[in-house]
Design an enzyme around this catalytic site. Sequence first.
Site, PDB file in Angstrom:
ATOM      1  N   LYS A 112     -15.095 -18.249 -29.837  1.00  0.00           N
ATOM      2  CA  LYS A 112     -16.119 -17.888 -29.124  1.00  0.00           C
ATOM      3  C   LYS A 112     -16.269 -16.194 -29.065  1.00  0.00           C
ATOM      4  CE  LYS A 112     -17.989 -21.904 -28.113  1.00  0.00           C
ATOM      5  NZ  LYS A 112     -16.756 -22.811 -28.620  1.00  0.00           N
TER       6      LYS A 112
HETATM    7  C1  LIG Z   1     -17.161 -24.015 -29.119  1.00  0.00           C
HETATM    8  C2  LIG Z   1     -15.638 -24.557 -29.694  1.00  0.00           C
HETATM    9  C3  LIG Z   1     -15.826 -25.584 -30.939  1.00  0.00           C
HETATM   10  C4  LIG Z   1     -17.243 -26.093 -31.475  1.00  0.00           C
HETATM   11  O1  LIG Z   1     -17.991 -24.748 -32.173  1.00  0.00           O
HETATM   12  P1  LIG Z   1     -19.635 -25.187 -32.297  1.00  0.00           P
HETATM   13  O2  LIG Z   1     -20.016 -23.888 -32.952  1.00  0.00           O
HETATM   14  O3  LIG Z   1     -20.036 -25.561 -30.979  1.00  0.00           O
HETATM   15  O4  LIG Z   1     -19.602 -26.433 -33.336  1.00  0.00           O
HETATM   16  C5  LIG Z   1     -14.801 -25.954 -31.479  1.00  0.00           C
HETATM   17  N1  LIG Z   1     -13.509 -25.573 -31.091  1.00  0.00           N
HETATM   18  C6  LIG Z   1     -13.439 -24.672 -30.019  1.00  0.00           C
HETATM   19  C7  LIG Z   1     -12.036 -24.303 -29.698  1.00  0.00           C
HETATM   20  C8  LIG Z   1     -14.404 -24.245 -29.453  1.00  0.00           C
HETATM   21  O5  LIG Z   1     -14.337 -23.347 -28.326  1.00  0.00           O
END
Ligand SMILES: *Cc1c(COP(=O)(O)O)cnc(C)c1O
Length: 496
Positions: A112
């Site tokens: 993120k």
């Molecule tokens: C948010 C997240 C995901 C999923 O990503 P999306 O873009 O919501 O599909 C997968 N792994 C981790 C560690 C995340 O923080």
Amino acid sequence: MNLLYKSTRSNDVEVTASQAILKGLADDGGLFVPESLPALEADMDTLAGMSYQETAYEVMRQFLTDFTEEELKDCIAKAYDEKFDTKEIAPLVKKDEAYYLELFHGKTIAFKDMALSILPHLLTTSSKKNQVKNEIVILTATSGDTGKAALAGFADVPGTKIIVFYPKNGVSPIQEKQMVTQKGANTFVVGIHGNFDDAQTGVKKMFGDKELAAQMDKAGYQFSSANSINIGRLVPQVVYYVYAYAKMYANGEVAKGEKINVVVPTGNFGNILAAYYAKNMGVPIDKLICASNDNKVLYDFFRTGTYDRNREFILTTSPSMDILISSNLERLIYKIAGADAAKDVTLMQNLAAEGKYEITDEMKAQLKDFYGNYANEKETAEEIAEVYKKTGYIMDTHTAVASRVYRKYVAETGDQTKTVIASTASPYKFTRSVMDALDAEKYKGMGDFELVDALSKLSGVKVPQAIEEIRTAPVLHKNVVETEDMPKIVKQFLNI
Ligand SMILES: *Cc1c(COP(=O)(O)O)cnc(C)c1O
């Protein structure tokens, strides 16, 4: 060229990139999509020589066409700096015949950060460009990682406040500790009695609440979203797929134009959609492999063409993927519906009313680039242990889901195409599950931070700053509410 953005739910909305970033969600509840996907202008030989920041500019300038060069470069410089613990920003690590694209070297050790370290700057720049007088209030629902990354990105950014809702019993202990210890007078963290979908639905309701918007405006506030539906999150995520391919090409791992596959551990469908956008821009990507955990609504969708959220919500060891409504999927639905807003509206109404929808065969035929599969809890744990045994590399639970799905895909298809696996979190963020997977007996009864030290010893990887920080940090946020009380506590925080 000036690229405009449309809503997936109507034909007459057209906004600039900065307006789309400011609004997050269109007034009709739709998601903003670029009118057309730009083709990458720079060729691979040029991209191969670029730093992460240069690549980011090259890709993002084609999407955010109303930002000046100076504005965009300034946002990029502020985002991708020493907050990341490596100059490469997103290193590619080759292990056991796969390439793990490590997207967790930012401040909160999850992918993120790749988008949320730049979003506050894109947002404040957008605010200035559009002469917004109100203070921006970021309202976010999180399954664990978005919350902390958004808090870290927005903390003490002038002209903004940030409110984060998370499922009280649906995030890892480290994730919770990271959030409730967040400093910054403009930050507010609230647990809810409910799961992530409840939190997300509550937030969406507030975004659509006209009365609340009027009250906010009167008090000099307006909402914006840091959730992955904001194109200010999506666009920065396209960058690392371009960068990863360019690095593989530069290092002689692929020949010019040679296609690669990409595996993405998926929740809200933002990360994999960014890979799809990269492919559509011309990056030689063949298959987009969508990896789910036991909440395998997307696996079922790709198999059957029916999206059906009517099922038990399962709490897993990969909580950031515990999602039954993958919001960003709507952008794909809109695209395969031939950019037909009316069709999209019908399907989304079905989803709201009955919790499901079915796409036509014609639409399904356009999903050939995608392959979906899932890994259950046992397989995920086994994957962590097996890859560690073979290579010494320790991955987190989300990456392990992707890694196992990749193996399933190869076993099923025999496809030997070189493959990039999006590695979305540091194992330190999910230490207990990771150590359990390695040796449940041995680590039983150890405290969270003892486990952190044990992981460091085992992997030879230094404990990240993000973890060191929370060892002793005081809990600053203690609110827990029922979902229906979410608007009330927002008003309390804003004094309206
Ligand atoms: C948010 C997240 C995901 C999923 O990503 P999306 O873009 O919501 O599909 C997968 N792994 C981790 C560690 C995340 O923080």
